[in-house]
Scaffold this active site. Structure first.
Site, PDB file in Angstrom:
ATOM      1  N   ASN A   1     -12.812 -17.540 -41.606  1.00  0.00           N
ATOM      2  CA  ASN A   1     -12.377 -16.474 -40.701  1.00  0.00           C
ATOM      3  C   ASN A   1     -11.449 -17.090 -39.657  1.00  0.00           C
ATOM      4  OD1 ASN A   1     -12.066 -14.298 -38.995  1.00  0.00           O
ATOM      5  ND2 ASN A   1     -14.161 -14.361 -38.196  1.00  0.00           N
ATOM      6  N   TRP A   2     -10.156 -16.877 -39.834  1.00  0.00           N
ATOM      7  CA  TRP A   2      -9.177 -17.477 -38.928  1.00  0.00           C
ATOM      8  C   TRP A   2      -9.120 -16.786 -37.575  1.00  0.00           C
ATOM      9  CZ3 TRP A   2      -4.217 -18.541 -42.364  1.00  0.00           C
ATOM     10  CH2 TRP A   2      -4.566 -19.421 -43.404  1.00  0.00           C
ATOM     11  N   LYS A   3      -9.753 -15.639 -37.459  1.00  0.00           N
ATOM     12  CA  LYS A   3      -9.747 -14.861 -36.215  1.00  0.00           C
ATOM     13  C   LYS A   3      -8.301 -14.631 -35.754  1.00  0.00           C
ATOM     14  CE  LYS A   3     -14.375 -16.481 -35.194  1.00  0.00           C
ATOM     15  NZ  LYS A   3     -15.356 -16.877 -34.170  1.00  0.00           N
TER      16      LYS A   3
ATOM     17  N   HIS B   1     -18.279  -8.017 -37.337  1.00  0.00           N
ATOM     18  CA  HIS B   1     -18.396  -9.327 -36.690  1.00  0.00           C
ATOM     19  C   HIS B   1     -18.835  -9.135 -35.242  1.00  0.00           C
ATOM     20  CE1 HIS B   1     -17.284 -13.242 -35.029  1.00  0.00           C
ATOM     21  NE2 HIS B   1     -17.297 -13.698 -36.271  1.00  0.00           N
TER      22      HIS B   1
ATOM     23  N   GLU C   1     -24.995 -14.364 -38.410  1.00  0.00           N
ATOM     24  CA  GLU C   1     -24.267 -15.159 -37.421  1.00  0.00           C
ATOM     25  C   GLU C   1     -24.963 -15.028 -36.072  1.00  0.00           C
ATOM     26  OE1 GLU C   1     -20.386 -13.605 -36.615  1.00  0.00           O
ATOM     27  OE2 GLU C   1     -21.204 -11.601 -36.320  1.00  0.00           O
TER      28      GLU C   1
ATOM     29  N   GLY D   1     -15.664 -20.281 -38.828  1.00  0.00           N
ATOM     30  CA  GLY D   1     -14.641 -19.937 -37.849  1.00  0.00           C
ATOM     31  C   GLY D   1     -13.712 -21.103 -37.574  1.00  0.00           C
TER      32      GLY D   1
END
Length: 254
Positions: free
Chosen positions: A10-12, A96, A168, A235
């Site tokens: 997840n590159w955000k 998320h 998470e 992340g």
């Protein structure tokens, strides 16, 4: 039963067009042609096409970080499931903790997105997790159960095996803190038991449950060796080829 490990990056809200394409290509090279685990990259939506070009024809798959539940229409700034599949996405992250906290997303909102994702032939990665305050109050299981039941509202047994759950713990995201393998496994086991009650034991055994929360090459092996941890939602460590590749290599092949 054997569940294939799923490692999702997840590159955000990070990277740019050139650096993202370079990162994707580096990960493709590191993964090789026949990885033992399933690998997914989830870049910002504006870079999906560029990353799609980098991973096309390789085992690395494409995912999105969010979607809007409606079909085409007057929804400025939103992206729906059809658009995501059109650019090559197979997965989408839903619910998320950052969206729940910063954007006010509710379980009901996540449920709508879940059904839109499944209708659009996307695999939803549904995120759940407790805050530090909730854990210290011994509310972890009740919080997780509320989130899962609410986020999966209306999901039938026939489609339930097509989803992924990502546990998470909010207190471990971006903090450098990580749940111990025992803490993580206990929650994953609880989630699988809950899914068995909601659907069936057979379906619960098919659903992959990822761990997300400061996963690094140094702790990946002990986390991913647990019987109910079926992968990682990564992340910060997904933004460096060596770190992400290290997590992939640490995963068991079963």
């Amino acid at each position: 039963m054997s569940r294939r490990i799923l490692i999702a990056g997840n590159w955000k809200m990070n990277m740019r067009a050139e650096s993202g394409a370079s990162l994707a290509k580096g990960i493709v090279d590191a993964v090789g042609k026949s990885p033992a685990v399933e690998v997914v990259l989830c870049p910002p939506s504006v870079y999906l096409s560029g990353v799609a070009d980098a991973v096309v024809g390789t085992p690395v798959e494409l995912g999105a970080q969010n979607l809007y539940a409606a079909e085409d229409g007057a929804f400025t700034g939103e992206v729906n499931a059809s658009m995501l599949t059109d650019v090559g996405c197979r997965f989408v992250i839903l619910g998320h903790s950052e969206r729940r906290q910063l954007m006010g997303e509710t379980d009901a909102c996540v449920a709508k997105k879940l059904h839109a994702a499944l209708a659009g032939n996307l695999v939803p990665i549904v995120c759940v997790g407790e805050t530090l305050e909730q854990r210290e109050a011994d509310d972890t299981e009740s919080v997780i159960e509320t989130q899962i039941r609410g986020s999966l509202e209306g999901l039938d047994e026939a489609r339930a095996a097509n989803i992924v759950i990502a546990y998470e713990p909010v207190w471990a995201i971006g903090t450098g803190k990580t749940a111990s393998k025992e803490q993580a496994e206990a929650v994953h086991a609880f989630i699988r038991e809950l899914l068995g009650k909601m659907f069936s034991t057979e379906v619960a055994e098919q659903i992959r449950i990822q761990y997300g929360g400061s996963v690094k090459p140094g702790n990946a092996e002990e986390l991913l060796s647990q019987p109910n941890i079926d992968g990682a939602l990564v992340g910060g460590s997904s933004l460096k080829v060596d770190d992400f590749a290290g997590i992939i290599k640490a995963a068991p092949s079963a």
